[in-house]
Design an enzyme around this catalytic site. Structure first.
Site, PDB file in Angstrom:
ATOM      1  N   ASN A   1      53.536 123.229  10.479  1.00 24.65           N
ATOM      2  CA  ASN A   1      53.402 124.465  11.146  1.00 24.65           C
ATOM      3  C   ASN A   1      52.767 125.658  10.078  1.00 24.65           C
ATOM      4  O   ASN A   1      53.036 125.686   9.136  1.00 24.65           O
ATOM      5  CB  ASN A   1      54.541 124.841  11.917  1.00 24.65           C
ATOM      6  CG  ASN A   1      55.011 123.710  12.823  1.00 24.65           C
ATOM      7  OD1 ASN A   1      55.789 123.127  12.630  1.00 24.65           O
ATOM      8  ND2 ASN A   1      54.401 124.069  14.135  1.00 24.65           N
TER       9      ASN A   1
ATOM     10  N   CYS B   1      53.591 116.216  13.544  1.00 20.06           N
ATOM     11  CA  CYS B   1      54.104 115.202  14.342  1.00 20.06           C
ATOM     12  C   CYS B   1      53.829 114.024  13.800  1.00 20.06           C
ATOM     13  O   CYS B   1      52.768 113.616  13.480  1.00 20.06           O
ATOM     14  CB  CYS B   1      53.342 115.397  15.775  1.00 20.06           C
ATOM     15  SG  CYS B   1      53.978 114.118  17.013  1.00 20.06           S
TER      16      CYS B   1
ATOM     17  N   HIS C   1      50.627 127.723  19.325  1.00 23.87           N
ATOM     18  CA  HIS C   1      51.551 126.669  18.412  1.00 23.87           C
ATOM     19  C   HIS C   1      50.572 126.267  17.544  1.00 23.87           C
ATOM     20  O   HIS C   1      49.900 125.034  17.742  1.00 23.87           O
ATOM     21  CB  HIS C   1      52.358 125.626  19.014  1.00 23.87           C
ATOM     22  CG  HIS C   1      52.939 124.654  18.489  1.00 23.87           C
ATOM     23  ND1 HIS C   1      54.348 124.560  18.402  1.00 23.87           N
ATOM     24  CD2 HIS C   1      52.390 123.677  17.928  1.00 23.87           C
ATOM     25  CE1 HIS C   1      55.032 123.743  17.635  1.00 23.87           C
ATOM     26  NE2 HIS C   1      53.734 122.922  17.256  1.00 23.87           N
TER      27      HIS C   1
ATOM     28  N   HIS D   1      49.250 124.437  13.873  1.00 25.23           N
ATOM     29  CA  HIS D   1      49.449 123.861  12.591  1.00 25.23           C
ATOM     30  C   HIS D   1      48.535 124.404  11.865  1.00 25.23           C
ATOM     31  O   HIS D   1      47.308 124.801  12.092  1.00 25.23           O
ATOM     32  CB  HIS D   1      49.562 122.355  12.917  1.00 25.23           C
ATOM     33  CG  HIS D   1      50.613 122.000  13.528  1.00 25.23           C
ATOM     34  ND1 HIS D   1      51.937 121.163  12.862  1.00 25.23           N
ATOM     35  CD2 HIS D   1      51.091 121.987  14.679  1.00 25.23           C
ATOM     36  CE1 HIS D   1      53.077 121.013  13.655  1.00 25.23           C
ATOM     37  NE2 HIS D   1      52.408 121.292  14.759  1.00 25.23           N
TER      38      HIS D   1
ATOM     39  N   ARG E   1      63.301 121.691  14.036  1.00 17.66           N
ATOM     40  CA  ARG E   1      62.667 120.827  14.763  1.00 17.66           C
ATOM     41  C   ARG E   1      61.235 120.168  14.271  1.00 17.66           C
ATOM     42  O   ARG E   1      61.244 119.281  13.633  1.00 17.66           O
ATOM     43  CB  ARG E   1      62.648 121.222  16.137  1.00 17.66           C
ATOM     44  CG  ARG E   1      62.374 120.015  17.447  1.00 17.66           C
ATOM     45  CD  ARG E   1      61.009 119.646  17.564  1.00 17.66           C
ATOM     46  NE  ARG E   1      60.224 120.582  18.041  1.00 17.66           N
ATOM     47  CZ  ARG E   1      58.831 120.312  18.077  1.00 17.66           C
ATOM     48  NH1 ARG E   1      58.159 119.237  17.476  1.00 17.66           N
ATOM     49  NH2 ARG E   1      57.849 121.380  18.281  1.00 17.66           N
ATOM     50  N   ASP E   2      60.372 120.997  14.532  1.00 17.10           N
ATOM     51  CA  ASP E   2      58.978 120.547  14.247  1.00 17.10           C
ATOM     52  C   ASP E   2      58.848 120.357  12.530  1.00 17.10           C
ATOM     53  O   ASP E   2      58.337 119.557  12.040  1.00 17.10           O
ATOM     54  CB  ASP E   2      57.701 121.408  14.748  1.00 17.10           C
ATOM     55  CG  ASP E   2      56.384 121.080  14.808  1.00 17.10           C
ATOM     56  OD1 ASP E   2      56.344 119.798  14.280  1.00 17.10           O
ATOM     57  OD2 ASP E   2      55.815 121.630  15.465  1.00 17.10           O
TER      58      ASP E   2
HETATM   59  P1  HMG Z   1      60.024 104.036  25.297  1.00 16.16           P
HETATM   60  O1  HMG Z   1      60.287 103.094  24.117  1.00 16.16           O
HETATM   61  O2  HMG Z   1      58.896 104.020  26.199  1.00 16.16           O
HETATM   62  O3  HMG Z   1      61.395 104.400  26.187  1.00 16.16           O
HETATM   63  O4  HMG Z   1      59.888 105.729  24.856  1.00 16.16           O
HETATM   64  P2  HMG Z   1      62.126 103.740  27.179  1.00 16.16           P
HETATM   65  O5  HMG Z   1      62.557 104.788  28.072  1.00 16.16           O
HETATM   66  O6  HMG Z   1      61.590 102.289  27.552  1.00 16.16           O
HETATM   67  O7  HMG Z   1      63.615 103.694  26.447  1.00 16.16           O
HETATM   68  C1  HMG Z   1      63.496 102.686  25.153  1.00 16.16           C
HETATM   69  C2  HMG Z   1      64.710 102.656  24.072  1.00 16.16           C
HETATM   70  O8  HMG Z   1      64.836 104.077  23.871  1.00 16.16           O
HETATM   71  C3  HMG Z   1      66.165 102.450  25.134  1.00 16.16           C
HETATM   72  O9  HMG Z   1      66.994 102.180  24.219  1.00 16.16           O
HETATM   73  C4  HMG Z   1      66.279 103.887  25.555  1.00 16.16           C
HETATM   74  O10 HMG Z   1      67.750 104.128  25.850  1.00 16.16           O
HETATM   75  C5  HMG Z   1      66.036 104.668  24.447  1.00 16.16           C
HETATM   76  P3  HMG Z   1      67.442 100.682  23.977  1.00 16.16           P
HETATM   77  O11 HMG Z   1      67.834 100.088  25.402  1.00 16.16           O
HETATM   78  O12 HMG Z   1      65.936 100.001  23.583  1.00 16.16           O
HETATM   79  O13 HMG Z   1      68.374 100.620  22.955  1.00 16.16           O
HETATM   80  N1  HMG Z   1      65.728 106.280  24.849  1.00 16.16           N
HETATM   81  C6  HMG Z   1      66.274 107.254  24.313  1.00 16.16           C
HETATM   82  N2  HMG Z   1      67.369 107.456  23.334  1.00 16.16           N
HETATM   83  C7  HMG Z   1      67.924 108.765  23.073  1.00 16.16           C
HETATM   84  N3  HMG Z   1      67.117 109.825  23.564  1.00 16.16           N
HETATM   85  C8  HMG Z   1      66.203 109.784  24.781  1.00 16.16           C
HETATM   86  C9  HMG Z   1      65.679 108.386  24.878  1.00 16.16           C
HETATM   87  N4  HMG Z   1      65.092 107.997  25.683  1.00 16.16           N
HETATM   88  C10 HMG Z   1      64.756 106.629  25.752  1.00 16.16           C
HETATM   89  N5  HMG Z   1      65.697 110.781  25.179  1.00 16.16           N
HETATM   90  C11 HMG Z   1      60.002 107.963  24.869  1.00 16.16           C
HETATM   91  C12 HMG Z   1      59.336 106.798  25.466  1.00 16.16           C
HETATM   92  C13 HMG Z   1      59.535 109.296  25.399  1.00 16.16           C
HETATM   93  C14 HMG Z   1      61.568 107.974  24.762  1.00 16.16           C
HETATM   94  C15 HMG Z   1      59.510 108.022  23.063  1.00 16.16           C
HETATM   95  O14 HMG Z   1      58.436 107.824  23.081  1.00 16.16           O
HETATM   96  C16 HMG Z   1      60.062 109.227  22.469  1.00 16.16           C
HETATM   97  O15 HMG Z   1      61.239 109.582  22.340  1.00 16.16           O
HETATM   98  N6  HMG Z   1      58.898 110.043  22.078  1.00 16.16           N
HETATM   99  C17 HMG Z   1      59.192 111.482  21.442  1.00 16.16           C
HETATM  100  C18 HMG Z   1      58.157 111.420  20.205  1.00 16.16           C
HETATM  101  C19 HMG Z   1      58.524 112.834  19.671  1.00 16.16           C
HETATM  102  O16 HMG Z   1      59.464 113.289  19.612  1.00 16.16           O
HETATM  103  N7  HMG Z   1      57.169 113.425  18.921  1.00 16.16           N
HETATM  104  C20 HMG Z   1      57.428 114.679  18.364  1.00 16.16           C
HETATM  105  C21 HMG Z   1      57.700 115.547  19.192  1.00 16.16           C
HETATM  106  S1  HMG Z   1      56.079 116.328  19.873  1.00 16.16           S
HETATM  107  C22 HMG Z   1      55.268 117.332  18.942  1.00 16.16           C
HETATM  108  O17 HMG Z   1      55.814 117.378  17.656  1.00 16.16           O
HETATM  109  C23 HMG Z   1      54.124 118.186  19.179  1.00 16.16           C
HETATM  110  C24 HMG Z   1      54.606 119.673  19.451  1.00 16.16           C
HETATM  111  O18 HMG Z   1      55.289 120.483  18.194  1.00 16.16           O
HETATM  112  C25 HMG Z   1      53.437 120.390  19.730  1.00 16.16           C
HETATM  113  C26 HMG Z   1      52.434 120.462  19.025  1.00 16.16           C
HETATM  114  O19 HMG Z   1      52.351 120.369  17.903  1.00 16.16           O
HETATM  115  O20 HMG Z   1      51.314 120.007  19.702  1.00 16.16           O
HETATM  116  C27 HMG Z   1      55.784 119.837  20.430  1.00 16.16           C
HETATM  117 MG    MG Z   2      53.860 120.904  16.589  1.00 18.38          MG
END
Ligand code: HMG
Ligand code: MG
Length: 286
Positions: A248, A239, A206, A208, A13-14
């Site tokens: 990581n 990210c 966690h 990096h 994932r990450d």
């Molecule tokens: P948004 O654009 O505000 O969402 O994004 P929305 O609710 O307005 O929906 C827009 C479109 O997205 C729609 O599709 C939804 O169906 C679709 P359209 O009608 O335009 O065709 N949609 C989805 N599709 C599939 N699965 C879903 C989903 N939700 C909406 N779950 C949202 C808001 C939260 C969805 C977006 O910002 C997002 O997906 N963000 C995730 C970003 C991410 O994954 N970042 C990396 C992980 S975090 C990380 O790495 C940190 C960590 O490792 C810890 C650390 O290191 O600190 C965990």
């Molecule tokens: Mg991370």
């Protein structure tokens, strides 16, 4: 008996979410299947997030359907909202994670929501998961430094988000140095605030490794009683919405570091090394 420290494997994932090359699902499945034989209790496989936001994770359902599950291993996924949770249920994820931030700017960049809005969005996810008997893990990103605020993140802000995730029923909360700029001193100060809200046995680090201090930060956390650390084989990761976020800390490095200190991890070092080679090869096989 040696003190046990668990590494929660983040590689699929990450590790892979930030790669330029769109890695085919069968390569990801092969990595997870290999990791499943390494002795991990928990592996974060993928994210049910918007494919527009993170194209690398668009094959989440395919990957979850293709892996060969080993009994006793929990296959975890990220779920940002109810849509993601419903897909995670269909995919039979063993546990889910909700992921918040201590930085307002990062919350906007990563989730298109303020911290408060994101927590309001996570509450029904956690409620549904707990009703379904699915364990919920929480993340707090940017626990010491943020590339947006241009300054250190206040420990009280981290503690506040930890408390909110705890109140939603998270069984463990993982503290993310998302951009790898923490120091042992900052980690220690942050933990002083966080430990008022959640005991050490329910916290994970966690970290990096952008600045090469992740092992020092793990040591600082061990000293405060933490016994779970997230890491990714091959040191891949970062990210896409956190400028400057590099990999990581590498699982094989953490495992060797812990073993040298006499901790038991239950991991097979040969398998981990093989998985690290596989993960690194995915990056270059463009
Ligand atoms: P948004 O654009 O505000 O969402 O994004 P929305 O609710 O307005 O929906 C827009 C479109 O997205 C729609 O599709 C939804 O169906 C679709 P359209 O009608 O335009 O065709 N949609 C989805 N599709 C599939 N699965 C879903 C989903 N939700 C909406 N779950 C949202 C808001 C939260 C969805 C977006 O910002 C997002 O997906 N963000 C995730 C970003 C991410 O994954 N970042 C990396 C992980 S975090 C990380 O790495 C940190 C960590 O490792 C810890 C650390 O290191 O600190 C965990
Ligand atoms: Mg991370």
């Amino acid at each position: 008996m040696a003190d046990f420290v668990e590494i929660f494997e983040m590689g699929p994932r990450d590790g892979l979410q930030n790669e330029k090359r769109l890695i085919p699902a069968d390569e990801k499945i092969a990595l997870v299947d290999l990791l499943s034989t390494a002795g991990f209790r928990r592996i974060e496989v993928t994210s049910f997030v918007s494919p527009k936001w993170v194209p690398q994770m668009a094959d989440a359902a395919q990957v979850m359907a293709g892996i060969h599950r080993v009994p006793g291993v929990s296959y975890a996924v990220l779920t940002p909202n109810m849509q993601g949770y419903q897909a995670a249920r269909v995919a039979k994820a063993n546990e889910i994670a909700i992921f918040a931030s201590a930085s307002e700017a990062f919350s906007k960049a990563n989730l298109n929501a303020t911290i408060a809005e994101s927590l309001a969005r996570f509450a029904p996810v956690a409620k549904a998961a707990l009703a379904d008997g699915v364990p919920v893990r929480g993340y707090v990103s940017m626990v010491t430094d943020s590339p947006f605020e241009g300054d250190v993140v206040a420990p009280e802000n981290v503690a506040r988000v930890v408390a909110a995730l705890r109140d939603m029923g998270c069984y463990e909360i993982s503290l993310g140095d998302t951009i790898g700029q923490a120091t042992p001193e900052k980690i220690d100060t942050m933990l002083t605030a966080v430990l008022d809200q959640m005991p050490a046995e329910k916290l994970a680090g966690h970290y990096h490794d952008t600045a090469g201090r992740a092992l020092l930060n793990i040591d600082a956390s061990l000293a405060r009683g933490l016994r779970v650390f997230d890491a990714a084989v091959g040191g891949l990761g970062g990210c896409p919405y956190a400028p400057g976020a590099k990999g990581n800390v590498a699982t094989e490095t953490v495992a060797a570091h812990l073993a040298a200190q006499g901790y038991e991890t239950g991991l097979n070092m040969d398998v981990i090394q093989e998985a690290a080679n596989m993960a690194r090869a995915m990056r270059v096989a463009a």
